[in-house]
Design a protein around this motif. Structure first.
Motif, PDB file in Angstrom:
ATOM      1  N   GLU A 643       1.147  -1.034   0.337  1.00  0.00           N
ATOM      2  CA  GLU A 643       0.168  -0.336  -0.336  1.00  0.00           C
ATOM      3  C   GLU A 643       0.933   1.207  -0.034  1.00  0.00           C
ATOM      4  N   ARG A 645       1.693   5.364   0.470  1.00  0.00           N
ATOM      5  CA  ARG A 645       0.437   6.321   1.166  1.00  0.00           C
ATOM      6  C   ARG A 645       1.034   7.860   0.939  1.00  0.00           C
ATOM      7  N   VAL A 705      -9.362   9.907  -1.466  1.00  0.00           N
ATOM      8  CA  VAL A 705     -10.589  10.671  -0.220  1.00  0.00           C
ATOM      9  C   VAL A 705      -9.337  11.788   0.402  1.00  0.00           C
ATOM     10  N   ASP A 708      -6.269   9.655   2.155  1.00  0.00           N
ATOM     11  CA  ASP A 708      -5.138   9.940   1.138  1.00  0.00           C
ATOM     12  C   ASP A 708      -4.365  11.243   0.820  1.00  0.00           C
ATOM     13  N   LEU A 766       4.217  -5.948  -4.922  1.00  0.00           N
ATOM     14  CA  LEU A 766       4.483  -6.943  -3.619  1.00  0.00           C
ATOM     15  C   LEU A 766       5.130  -8.194  -4.379  1.00  0.00           C
TER      16      LEU A 766
ATOM     17  N   ARG B 229      -7.580  -5.891   9.693  1.00  0.00           N
ATOM     18  CA  ARG B 229      -6.084  -5.301   9.024  1.00  0.00           C
ATOM     19  C   ARG B 229      -6.914  -5.002   7.056  1.00  0.00           C
ATOM     20  N   VAL B 231      -6.477  -4.160   2.992  1.00  0.00           N
ATOM     21  CA  VAL B 231      -6.145  -3.716   2.428  1.00  0.00           C
ATOM     22  C   VAL B 231      -6.617  -3.372   1.526  1.00  0.00           C
ATOM     23  N   ARG B 232      -6.021  -2.176   1.323  1.00  0.00           N
ATOM     24  CA  ARG B 232      -6.757  -1.352  -0.377  1.00  0.00           C
ATOM     25  C   ARG B 232      -6.646  -0.183  -1.021  1.00  0.00           C
ATOM     26  N   ASP B 233      -7.458  -0.032  -2.016  1.00  0.00           N
ATOM     27  CA  ASP B 233      -6.735   0.477  -2.774  1.00  0.00           C
ATOM     28  C   ASP B 233      -6.199   2.202  -2.745  1.00  0.00           C
ATOM     29  N   ARG B 234      -7.044   2.776  -1.624  1.00  0.00           N
ATOM     30  CA  ARG B 234      -6.784   3.940  -1.016  1.00  0.00           C
ATOM     31  C   ARG B 234      -7.412   3.912   0.433  1.00  0.00           C
ATOM     32  N   ALA B 235      -6.736   4.731   1.085  1.00  0.00           N
ATOM     33  CA  ALA B 235      -6.925   4.935   1.963  1.00  0.00           C
ATOM     34  C   ALA B 235      -8.343   4.874   3.653  1.00  0.00           C
ATOM     35  N   SER B 236      -8.880   4.992   2.638  1.00  0.00           N
ATOM     36  CA  SER B 236     -10.328   4.988   3.505  1.00  0.00           C
ATOM     37  C   SER B 236     -11.626   4.838   2.634  1.00  0.00           C
ATOM     38  N   TYR B 237     -12.666   4.171   2.400  1.00  0.00           N
ATOM     39  CA  TYR B 237     -13.306   4.354   1.869  1.00  0.00           C
ATOM     40  C   TYR B 237     -13.965   3.748   0.190  1.00  0.00           C
ATOM     41  N   ALA B 238     -12.630   2.333   0.464  1.00  0.00           N
ATOM     42  CA  ALA B 238     -12.980   1.523  -1.046  1.00  0.00           C
ATOM     43  C   ALA B 238     -13.215   0.554   0.326  1.00  0.00           C
ATOM     44  N   PHE B 239     -13.915  -1.034  -0.959  1.00  0.00           N
ATOM     45  CA  PHE B 239     -13.700  -2.564   0.045  1.00  0.00           C
ATOM     46  C   PHE B 239     -12.558  -2.911  -0.093  1.00  0.00           C
ATOM     47  N   LEU B 241      -9.086  -5.185  -0.935  1.00  0.00           N
ATOM     48  CA  LEU B 241      -8.696  -5.907  -1.920  1.00  0.00           C
ATOM     49  C   LEU B 241      -9.109  -7.539  -1.092  1.00  0.00           C
ATOM     50  N   LEU B 312      -1.181 -11.693  -1.711  1.00  0.00           N
ATOM     51  CA  LEU B 312      -1.635 -10.070  -1.191  1.00  0.00           C
ATOM     52  C   LEU B 312      -2.281 -10.730   0.378  1.00  0.00           C
TER      53      LEU B 312
END
Lengths: 766, 331
Positions: A643, A645, A705, A708, A766, B229, B231-239, B241, B312
């Motif tokens: 991930e 950031r 968002v 981010d 990964l 924990r 893990v997702r594509d953005r820091a918040s408001y995503a389902f 992965l 992952l």
């Protein structure tokens, strides 16, 4: 701040007053925060009906059967308009530089004029009903069957068939100096890679929406457009009414980013529907409807190859691109534009190719060309720096050109050394390790990256009137576009300083085709273009006021010459004293004083267009003008999951004069936020089998968002460009350029992994 | 949106009676998923029976140390509840990682359990989807499937279950209480959702007229050291992965108790029994954690877009267990 020497041909800058440069609050701040500002979908009309679109579900073919019966049976449905019953619109005009309004159709398709389908999502019917809810429900009941024709929809498989882009006056599409391929093959150090970027969508908060009201053959349209004047002309043409009969109103636009530059299907079909039902009609597209009918940024594949001597002097720079257009519209994405000016390579080749696909036509999106081009070029520079073992800023400085590397034109305001020095100091770049994967903080791999931001500066002709009234109030009238960037505020500041009046006494009327026409808000040109006319109008006004005063025996300005007069404290002042505009007007018995710049009609307008194009081209031959910047960021990459950031950002920019410190910083910051999305999460996904957009909504198209986005520090040199009106280079787009590269470079620094395909997602790491 | 009837239920008995008698009726909780799906024309109920006025909003401690959660408790309130935060932190964290503050204020526990997949082809009426229209085919297979299942999928459907809360509940041995005109029954959460098989449109063992009334958590000391924990594509408001719900207890370097569940990988919250078997009684080392993850994921299969999820998931399992081990809470 640094200061450039004044040049003899410098236009009046008019930027010495108390307001220009200050962080003045937005003049529309109160109406927007209290909800009093009316956006296009908020104007009530008696008898207002509501429309909804039915979209094609095949990429190419013909509608063989369309069944409106179920929709018509729904209570409250007024009409279902299809190709079988739609009144004809006039076809789209051929594009011409002498009538720039011919550039605004989003597509060449004459909607509902035939059974032809040219992309998945093209409207095949419009339902009009008493409410939006009824219209949407009835639209879901319209059934269509199709005869599908062969189509090509997949960029990844079609890109190999790309052809060189057609040359145009605005974008030649190709440029070369020396033999770049030969120089590359003999370079001491070389990098040569492909970079890809996906389709992006603008996702303005305000959906595309049209309210159309016919009164006989007079048409009023509320439309959040970036180009009021051209939209007006286009609608007049398509519906066969005189231009004077069409009024387009858009005082506030809830974000556009290029997506509201063209006139798209929804606008035309709303006007058509209003004619059919004989009532005012409003269409608010669904978010899905925006994706299906409004184009986005073209995807790209770009090759960047760099060759250098062992000391890092560039000997070869090759940047080629493939982008897409729709088969029924869209235009070139100038992805290689930046590479013409970026580095002093001995041998340069830039070339743009494109393919036409059966998809919704592409369109402009914030920094067309530069946003994605800078990702490829500035990643490649970082890769070369890594190969050479040189600091990436140092590598850039070693190759900083004195003049346009291809044809030797002068830069009007090349300040990259200054912005890099400023940014590096604020970011704390010194002492950064060159070695990737050298910093770890717990589970996070930490890296920093940098990239150049660059966006060309241009000007378009604008018409402005300025009036001073007997009470000292100033009224600026211009059909400019307030899309959230603070356009009206900036012009109020400029007028207040130019006339020497308090900003509270200046009112700017904007966003209406009954006002003197402004150019479309695009290319980061609006502030400078309007400032150019506004400053000239203010000059005229001051001269008129002085002319009234100097002839009067009672005036302290008696006999004063224009050159000795200063505008301040609400009036004009010379060595022997001065007086307010109000006093001048009162003595002369005048209720107001007016000045106009532009506002031509008929032949004069055409002549103006020709004059403008000549100056535009002449200026382009003389100068390379651009806003620029240096983007610095820190990223953290989770060592286990990949991930990414972004944790720190510093942007240092040269946007020429900063008219408003607050709104300029906001614009630049907004561009960076959009760039973070482009770097890490945004992608419009097209199903390669069908050409259908798979993620047409904000749930699955991931804009950043709050979590981010790190704190973003913005610094500007604040130094006027001596060749631009008010010294302004434009701040709307440069902020997004370089962002994705800075992040990809920081990810490489953090992990040792180079990602060349946007967005950079965890599966790449990964 | 298609027109529909609306009834506000005064009590549980009326709610289940109306849904069992009215054709094509559905319970309406927070509506954060159902109403969206109605707007998209995917859900097409004729009647909505609003259950949000029912007295199913308590969070009560049970004799013996468990907790009973009313089905209408809003996600935000459950996440903030002191009992939940202290005894089942994994549940609180799972809830807070889901959706947005606004949605969590509205979404209910019962509704969260039966929310439907975010597969884009399921949402798109122009695409083939066996879940939306049995027998139509699956456009996700062979299409865009980065977010799709790597465990328990079938040739008919590769959708995932989107809930975070349910993953935590799967790890916590939760039991779901169901009410219908035929009475009350209790179903372990792990048995509530079904894998797609040949009938991906049948997502749970609920009958159409059954209302979820409560979720019960057993007394579970290991859950005090638990973590979620996502893990997702953005820091918040995503389902997710991939997500991992884990509870771990270690004594003298040996795993004495463990619960592990995965999200984002299957059509149901995925309890990692295979991994738990490897872990229980084994040394709490990274090597064992890896072995456990591999055991669980041995059956995983990926498609071109989503194969990365297997690696992952493996890494996230290990990282989550390591975190519980090193922050001291597992001891």
């Amino acid at each position: 701040m640094t200061t450039a020497p004044a040049r003899p041909d410098a236009p009046p800058t008019g930027t010495s007053g108390p307001y220009v440069g200050a962080p003045v609050d937005r003049v529309d701040g109160v109406v927007k925060t209290t909800g009093a500002a009316r956006f296009a979908a908020e104007h009530p009309y008696p008898g207002l009906a509501h429309a909804a679109l039915v979209h094609a579900t095949i990429p190419r073919g013909r509608v063989t059967w369309i069944d409106s019966a179920a929709a018509l049976a729904v209570d409250g449905v007024l009409a279902v308009i299809t190709h079988e019953n739609a009144p004809a619109m006039r076809p789209v005009k051929t594009q011409s530089v002498l009538d720039l309004s011919t550039l605004v159709p989003g597509s060449t398709v004459n909607h509902l004029a035939s059974d032809e389908v040219h992309w998945d999502g093209q409207p095949v019917a419009v339902v009009v009903a008493e409410s939006r809810q009824i219209a949407l429900h009835a639209a879901s009941l319209v059934r269509a069957t199709y005869r599908e024709l062969p189509s090509t929809v997949d960029f990844a498989t079609e890109k190999r068939n790309a052809l060189p882009q057609k040359k145009s006056v605005v974008d030649p599409g190709r440029a070369a100096k020396g033999d770049a391929e030969a120089a590359l093959s003999t370079a001491a150090v070389a990098v040569d890679h492909l970079y890809t970027t996906p389709v992006h969508h603008h996702n303005a908060l305000e959906l595309h929406t049209t309210t159309a009201v016919w009164d006989g053959d007079r048409l009023t349209v509320h439309e959040p457009t970036q180009g009021i004047d051209w939209t007006r002309k286009h609608l007049a043409h398509r519906f066969g009414v005189p231009v004077e009969n069409v009024r387009v109103i858009a005082p506030f636009v809830g974000g556009a980013f290029g997506g509201k530059w063209h006139v798209w299907a929804g606008t035309l079909l709303t006007v058509l529907a209003a004619r059919v039902v004989g009532r005012p009609v409003r269409l608010v597209l669904t978010r899905e409807g925006v994706y299906r009918t409004v184009g986005g940024r073209s995807p790209s594949e770009q090759r960047v190859a760099l060759g250098a001597d062992a000391d890092g002097t560039l000997t070869a720079l090759i940047h080629t691109s493939v982008t897409q257009v729709g088969r029924v519209g869209g235009g070139p994405e100038p992805a290689t534009g930046l590479s013409r000016y970026a580095y002093a390579a001995e041998n340069v080749l830039v070339e743009q190719k494109q393919i036409a696909l059966d998809l919704v036509p592409n369109t402009y999106m914030r920094a067309p060309g530069e946003a994605i081009g800078s990702f490829a070029l500035e990643s490649a520079i970082d890769e070369l720096a890594h190969e050479l073992g040189v600091d990436p800023i140092e590598l850039r400085m070693r190759n900083e050109p004195e003049r346009d590397p291809i044809d030797g034109r002068r830069f009007s305001h090349r300040k990259l050394r200054e912005v890099y020095a400023l940014g590096a100091e604020r970011f704390g770049w010194a002492g950064r390790s060159l070695r990737p994967r050298s910093t770890r903080d717990g589970r996070w791999l930490v890296g920093t990256g940098v990239a150049t931001a660059f966006h060309p500066a241009n000007l378009f002709p604008a018409n402005v009137t300025v009036r001073i009234s007997a009470d000292g109030g100033v009224l600026v009238r211009c059909g400019l576009h307030e899309m959230g960037m603070g356009a009206a505020t900036a012009q109020a500041q400029i007028a207040a300083d130019a006339l020497g009046v308090p900003i509270e006494s200046v009112r700017v009327e904007h966003g209406d085709s009954t006002l003197p026409a402004a150019p479309a808000a695009s290319g980061s040109t609006q502030t400078a273009s309007i400032a150019s006319s506004l400053l000239a109008a203010c000059e005229k006004l001051k001269r008129s006021a002085l002319a009234l005063a100097r002839g009067s025996a009672d005036s302290p300005l008696r006999g004063a010459k224009p050159a000795e007069v200063q505008a301040r404290d609400g009036g004009l002042h010379a060595a022997r004293g001065g007086e307010t505009y109000a006093a001048i007007l009162a003595r002369a018995g005048r209720s107001s004083l007016d000045a106009a710049v532009g506002a031509e009609r008929g032949f004069a307008a055409v002549a103006g267009q020709v004059r403008f194009m000549s100056k535009f081209l002449l200026d382009r031959r003389r100068w390379v003008r651009a806003a620029s910047g240096a983007q610095f960021c820190e990223v953290r990459v989770d060592a286990h999951t990949g991930e990414v950031r972004v944790t720190r950002w510093v942007g240092a920019f040269d946007v020429g004069t900063v008219i408003n410190a607050k709104t300029v910083a906001s614009q630049l910051r907004g561009g960076i936020v959009m760039g973070i999305g482009m770097a890490l999460s945004e992608a419009t996904v097209v199903d390669p089998r069908t050409g259908r957009i798979v993620n047409p909504g904000l749930a699955e198209y991931h804009v950043p968002v709050h979590a981010d986005v790190p704190p973003i520090e913005i610094h500007c040199l604040g130094d006027p460009d001596p060749t631009m009106p008010a010294g302004v280079l434009g701040a709307g787009e440069v902020g997004i350029t370089g962002v994705a590269a800075a992040i990809a470079n920081a990810v490489h620094h953090a992990t040792g992994r180079r990602v060349r395909d946007l967005p950079v997602t965890l599966d790449d790491l990964l | 949106m298609r027109p529909f009837g609306y009834v506000s239920a005064p009590d549980v008995a009326t709610a289940v009676r109306v849904v069992s008698t009215e054709p094509n009726a559905k319970f309406l909780g927070g509506g954060t998923n159902l109403v969206d799906l109605m707007r998209e024309g995917v859900e097409r109920p004729d009647t909505l029976v609003d259950v949000t006025g029912l007295p199913l909003t308590a969070i009560e401690e049970l004799p013996g140390g468990g907790v009973r959660i009313g089905a209408l408790v809003r996600n935000a309130r459950l996440a903030a509840d002191p009992l939940i935060r202290s005894r089942y932190p994994v549940l609180s964290r799972a809830l807070l990682s889901g959706a947005s503050a606004q949605l969590r204020n509205v979404a209910t526990v019962g509704g969260n359990l039966v929310q439907r997949t975010r597969c884009p082809y399921f949402y798109d009426h122009a695409s083939a989807c066996n879940k939306r229209e049995p027998g139509a085919g699956c456009d996700a297979i062979g299409g865009v499937n980065r977010n799709h299942a790597v465990l328990g999928a079938s040739e008919h459907c590769i959708a995932t279950h989107p809930s975070d809360m349910a993953v935590a509940l799967a790890a916590l041995d939760a039991v779901v209480e169901l009410e219908s005109v035929r009475g009350t029954r209790r179903v372990p959460l792990l048995d509530l959702h079904r894998l797609p098989g040949e009938t991906p449109h049948v997502e749970t063992v609920l009958t159409a007229d059954e209302l979820i009334t409560a979720v019960e958590l057993p007394h579970l000391p290991v859950a005090a050291a638990s973590h979620y924990r996502k893990v997702r594509d953005r820091a918040s408001y995503a389902f997710a992965l991939v997500s991992v719900a884990a509870a771990l207890h270690v004594r003298e370097g040996v795993v004495t108790d463990v619960r592990l569940a995965l999200g984002g990988v299957a059509a149901k919250p995925w309890r990692a029994h295979q991994a738990e078997r490897v872990l229980l009684g084994a040394e709490a080392t990274e090597e064992v954690f890896l072995r456990a993850a591999d055991a669980e994921l041995a059956a995983a299969t990926g498609l071109p877009d989503n194969t990365f999820k297997i690696e992952l998931a493996r890494r996230t399992i290990v990282a989550t267990l390591q975190e519980l081990l090193t922050d001291g809470s597992a001891a």
